[in-house]
Design a protein around this motif. Structure first.
Motif, PDB file in Angstrom:
ATOM      1  N   MET A 156       1.888  35.786 -13.820  1.00 22.64           N
ATOM      2  CA  MET A 156       1.621  36.017 -15.240  1.00 22.64           C
ATOM      3  C   MET A 156       0.600  35.067 -15.856  1.00 22.64           C
ATOM      4  O   MET A 156       0.635  34.795 -17.053  1.00 22.64           O
ATOM      5  CB  MET A 156       2.927  35.988 -16.046  1.00 22.64           C
ATOM      6  N   ALA A 157      -0.344  34.584 -15.053  1.00 26.26           N
ATOM      7  CA  ALA A 157      -1.432  33.772 -15.592  1.00 26.26           C
ATOM      8  C   ALA A 157      -2.523  34.691 -16.139  1.00 26.26           C
ATOM      9  O   ALA A 157      -2.576  35.880 -15.825  1.00 26.26           O
ATOM     10  CB  ALA A 157      -1.999  32.855 -14.505  1.00 26.26           C
ATOM     11  N   ARG A 158      -3.401  34.120 -16.943  1.00 28.69           N
ATOM     12  CA  ARG A 158      -4.540  34.881 -17.461  1.00 28.69           C
ATOM     13  C   ARG A 158      -5.461  35.257 -16.297  1.00 28.69           C
ATOM     14  O   ARG A 158      -5.426  34.656 -15.245  1.00 28.69           O
ATOM     15  CB  ARG A 158      -5.329  34.038 -18.467  1.00 28.69           C
ATOM     16  N   GLY A 159      -6.285  36.256 -16.484  1.00 31.60           N
ATOM     17  CA  GLY A 159      -7.267  36.629 -15.469  1.00 31.60           C
ATOM     18  C   GLY A 159      -6.705  37.584 -14.444  1.00 31.60           C
ATOM     19  O   GLY A 159      -6.093  38.598 -14.780  1.00 31.60           O
ATOM     20  N   ALA A 160      -6.908  37.257 -13.170  1.00 28.71           N
ATOM     21  CA  ALA A 160      -6.555  38.167 -12.074  1.00 28.71           C
ATOM     22  C   ALA A 160      -5.068  38.515 -12.058  1.00 28.71           C
ATOM     23  O   ALA A 160      -4.701  39.627 -11.680  1.00 28.71           O
ATOM     24  CB  ALA A 160      -6.996  37.568 -10.742  1.00 28.71           C
ATOM     25  N   ASP A 161      -4.193  37.590 -12.475  1.00 28.69           N
ATOM     26  CA  ASP A 161      -2.761  37.910 -12.533  1.00 28.69           C
ATOM     27  C   ASP A 161      -2.500  39.077 -13.491  1.00 28.69           C
ATOM     28  O   ASP A 161      -1.686  39.955 -13.196  1.00 28.69           O
ATOM     29  CB  ASP A 161      -1.943  36.706 -13.002  1.00 28.69           C
ATOM     30  N   PHE A 162      -3.166  39.070 -14.622  1.00 25.40           N
ATOM     31  CA  PHE A 162      -2.993  40.177 -15.559  1.00 25.40           C
ATOM     32  C   PHE A 162      -3.426  41.496 -14.921  1.00 25.40           C
ATOM     33  O   PHE A 162      -2.758  42.516 -15.067  1.00 25.40           O
ATOM     34  CB  PHE A 162      -3.808  39.950 -16.836  1.00 25.40           C
ATOM     35  N   TYR A 163      -4.568  41.484 -14.197  1.00 23.15           N
ATOM     36  CA  TYR A 163      -5.041  42.705 -13.553  1.00 23.15           C
ATOM     37  C   TYR A 163      -3.999  43.215 -12.559  1.00 23.15           C
ATOM     38  O   TYR A 163      -3.724  44.407 -12.485  1.00 23.15           O
ATOM     39  CB  TYR A 163      -6.347  42.497 -12.792  1.00 23.15           C
ATOM     40  N   PHE A 164      -3.447  42.287 -11.769  1.00 29.16           N
ATOM     41  CA  PHE A 164      -2.444  42.654 -10.773  1.00 29.16           C
ATOM     42  C   PHE A 164      -1.204  43.239 -11.451  1.00 29.16           C
ATOM     43  O   PHE A 164      -0.699  44.283 -11.033  1.00 29.16           O
ATOM     44  CB  PHE A 164      -2.057  41.435  -9.937  1.00 29.16           C
ATOM     45  N   ASP A 208      10.404  43.572   1.650  1.00 27.43           N
ATOM     46  CA  ASP A 208       9.798  44.625   0.823  1.00 27.43           C
ATOM     47  C   ASP A 208       9.110  44.049  -0.408  1.00 27.43           C
ATOM     48  O   ASP A 208       8.816  44.765  -1.346  1.00 27.43           O
ATOM     49  CB  ASP A 208      10.843  45.670   0.424  1.00 27.43           C
ATOM     50  N   THR A 209       8.825  42.737  -0.388  1.00 27.84           N
ATOM     51  CA  THR A 209       8.275  42.069  -1.566  1.00 27.84           C
ATOM     52  C   THR A 209       6.868  41.543  -1.307  1.00 27.84           C
ATOM     53  O   THR A 209       6.607  40.885  -0.303  1.00 27.84           O
ATOM     54  CB  THR A 209       9.198  40.922  -2.010  1.00 27.84           C
ATOM     55  N   CYS A 210       5.995  41.825  -2.252  1.00 28.07           N
ATOM     56  CA  CYS A 210       4.600  41.382  -2.227  1.00 28.07           C
ATOM     57  C   CYS A 210       4.356  40.576  -3.500  1.00 28.07           C
ATOM     58  O   CYS A 210       4.716  41.012  -4.595  1.00 28.07           O
ATOM     59  CB  CYS A 210       3.678  42.600  -2.190  1.00 28.07           C
ATOM     60  N   CYS A 211       3.755  39.401  -3.333  1.00 22.05           N
ATOM     61  CA  CYS A 211       3.406  38.606  -4.514  1.00 22.05           C
ATOM     62  C   CYS A 211       1.889  38.466  -4.605  1.00 22.05           C
ATOM     63  O   CYS A 211       1.150  38.893  -3.718  1.00 22.05           O
ATOM     64  CB  CYS A 211       4.111  37.255  -4.504  1.00 22.05           C
ATOM     65  N   PHE A 212       1.450  37.858  -5.680  1.00 31.16           N
ATOM     66  CA  PHE A 212       0.021  37.809  -5.987  1.00 31.16           C
ATOM     67  C   PHE A 212      -0.392  36.422  -6.454  1.00 31.16           C
ATOM     68  O   PHE A 212       0.362  35.729  -7.143  1.00 31.16           O
ATOM     69  CB  PHE A 212      -0.308  38.815  -7.102  1.00 31.16           C
ATOM     70  N   THR A 213      -1.611  36.034  -6.109  1.00 29.19           N
ATOM     71  CA  THR A 213      -2.251  34.854  -6.673  1.00 29.19           C
ATOM     72  C   THR A 213      -3.720  35.180  -6.902  1.00 29.19           C
ATOM     73  O   THR A 213      -4.296  36.013  -6.199  1.00 29.19           O
ATOM     74  CB  THR A 213      -2.085  33.611  -5.763  1.00 29.19           C
ATOM     75  N   GLY A 214      -4.313  34.550  -7.878  1.00 28.31           N
ATOM     76  CA  GLY A 214      -5.722  34.816  -8.167  1.00 28.31           C
ATOM     77  C   GLY A 214      -6.252  33.883  -9.231  1.00 28.31           C
ATOM     78  O   GLY A 214      -5.521  33.068  -9.786  1.00 28.31           O
ATOM     79  N   HIS A 215      -7.528  34.026  -9.503  1.00 29.03           N
ATOM     80  CA  HIS A 215      -8.225  33.093 -10.386  1.00 29.03           C
ATOM     81  C   HIS A 215      -8.057  33.423 -11.870  1.00 29.03           C
ATOM     82  O   HIS A 215      -7.885  34.576 -12.258  1.00 29.03           O
ATOM     83  CB  HIS A 215      -9.708  33.067 -10.048  1.00 29.03           C
ATOM     84  N   ARG A 216      -8.142  32.383 -12.668  1.00 29.95           N
ATOM     85  CA  ARG A 216      -8.184  32.502 -14.120  1.00 29.95           C
ATOM     86  C   ARG A 216      -9.585  32.968 -14.524  1.00 29.95           C
ATOM     87  O   ARG A 216     -10.525  32.879 -13.738  1.00 29.95           O
ATOM     88  CB  ARG A 216      -7.896  31.157 -14.802  1.00 29.95           C
ATOM     89  N   PRO A 217      -9.758  33.407 -15.767  1.00 28.64           N
ATOM     90  CA  PRO A 217     -11.077  33.919 -16.188  1.00 28.64           C
ATOM     91  C   PRO A 217     -12.210  32.906 -16.001  1.00 28.64           C
ATOM     92  O   PRO A 217     -13.331  33.298 -15.665  1.00 28.64           O
ATOM     93  CB  PRO A 217     -10.883  34.245 -17.672  1.00 28.64           C
ATOM     94  N   GLU A 218     -11.924  31.637 -16.173  1.00 27.91           N
ATOM     95  CA  GLU A 218     -12.969  30.613 -16.065  1.00 27.91           C
ATOM     96  C   GLU A 218     -13.578  30.548 -14.666  1.00 27.91           C
ATOM     97  O   GLU A 218     -14.712  30.096 -14.506  1.00 27.91           O
ATOM     98  CB  GLU A 218     -12.402  29.235 -16.439  1.00 27.91           C
ATOM     99  N   ALA A 262      -4.250  38.147  -2.649  1.00 29.97           N
ATOM    100  CA  ALA A 262      -4.935  37.070  -3.362  1.00 29.97           C
ATOM    101  C   ALA A 262      -6.367  37.455  -3.704  1.00 29.97           C
ATOM    102  O   ALA A 262      -7.092  37.979  -2.860  1.00 29.97           O
ATOM    103  CB  ALA A 262      -4.940  35.801  -2.506  1.00 29.97           C
ATOM    104  N   VAL A 263      -6.759  37.184  -4.937  1.00 33.88           N
ATOM    105  CA  VAL A 263      -8.165  37.255  -5.333  1.00 33.88           C
ATOM    106  C   VAL A 263      -8.676  35.829  -5.239  1.00 33.88           C
ATOM    107  O   VAL A 263      -8.222  34.946  -5.978  1.00 33.88           O
ATOM    108  CB  VAL A 263      -8.327  37.827  -6.758  1.00 33.88           C
ATOM    109  N   TYR A 264      -9.597  35.611  -4.301  1.00 28.58           N
ATOM    110  CA  TYR A 264      -9.985  34.240  -3.944  1.00 28.58           C
ATOM    111  C   TYR A 264     -11.456  34.184  -3.564  1.00 28.58           C
ATOM    112  O   TYR A 264     -11.941  35.034  -2.821  1.00 28.58           O
ATOM    113  CB  TYR A 264      -9.110  33.785  -2.778  1.00 28.58           C
TER     114      TYR A 264
END
Length: 172
Positions: free
Chosen positions: A54-62, A5-15, A137-139
Motif C-alpha cells: 500500500m505504498a504510493r506509486g507501483a504498489d497502488f498500480y498493483f 497460493d499467495t503472491c505479494c508485490f514490491t515496487g518503486h515510489r513515484p520519485e 516486483a517493479v524494479y
C-alpha cells in the motif's frame, strides 16, 4: 491463506519512476497493462491471494490491478499490508484519498504495527514475503526497499518475477 497460493508485490515510489506521478505517460500505461497480465498469469498458476504493501506509486498500480482481477475471477482476495497507522499521514490529499479507497476495497487489512519507526516498512515487507510463494516486483536496479525485499524473497525461496519500469518481464 496458504503460502502456496499467495503472491505479494514490491515496487518503486513515484520519485523513482521515470514518469514520476504522470500516470498518463505511455510507459506507466504499459507497466499497468503488464501488471494486469502478470496477475492473470499468477491466477492461471493457482494464485488466489494477493498482498500489497500500500505504498504510493507501483504498489497502488498493483493493488488496483489485483482488485480488478478479483472483480473478474472467482476466489481472489486482496490484502492490504500496512506498516503502521501513520503510513499515509504526510501524503498529499489526493494520495490519501486513493490510499483509503484502495484499502477500503481490500478483503483483508493487516496492520503490522501501530506506530511508525525506522523498521516498520522492513517488517511489512517481511510480513508479505513470509506469507507468499511468489513475489512480483517493479524494479530498475536501484538500491532501496524494493531491492531488499527481492533479496529477502530469494533467500526465503520465493519465485521472483521482475518487471522493469517499462514492464518487461524477467525471472530472477
Amino acid at each position: 491463506m496458504i503460502r502456496g497460493d499467495t503472491c505479494c508485490f514490491t515496487g518503486h515510489r513515484p520519485e523513482k519512476l521515470p514518469w514520476r506521478r504522470d500516470e498518463t505517460d505511455p510507459r506507466c500505461l504499459a507497466l499497468k497493462r503488464n501488471l494486469t497480465r502478470e496477475l492473470e498469469r499468477a491466477y492461471r498458476d493457482g494464485y488466489r491471494h494477493f498482498i500489497c504493501g500500500m505504498a504510493r506509486g507501483a504498489d497502488f498500480y498493483f493493488c488496483e490491478a489485483a482488485l480488478d482481477l478479483r472483480d473478474r475471477r472467482t476466489g481472489v482476495t486482496v490484502e492490504a499490508a500496512i506498516p503502521c497507522e501513520e503510513q499515509a499521514a504526510r501524503w498529499s490529499d489526493a494520495e490519501r484519498v486513493r490510499y483509503f479507497d484502495l484499502v477500503g476495497h481490500c478483503d483483508l487489512e493487516t496492520m503490522v504495527q501501530h506506530h511508525y519507526d525506522r523498521g516498520c516498512m522492513l517488517r511489512r515487507n517481511r510480513y508479505m514475503v513470509d506469507r507468499s510463494s511468489r513475489l512480483l516486483a517493479v524494479y530498475d536496479g536501484l538500491l532501496g526497499g524494493t531491492m531488499y525485499t527481492i533479496t529477502y524473497a530469494k533467500k526465503r525461496g520465493l519465485e521472483v518475477v521482475l518487471l522493469d519500469v517499462s514492464g518487461e518481464r524477467t525471472l530472477f
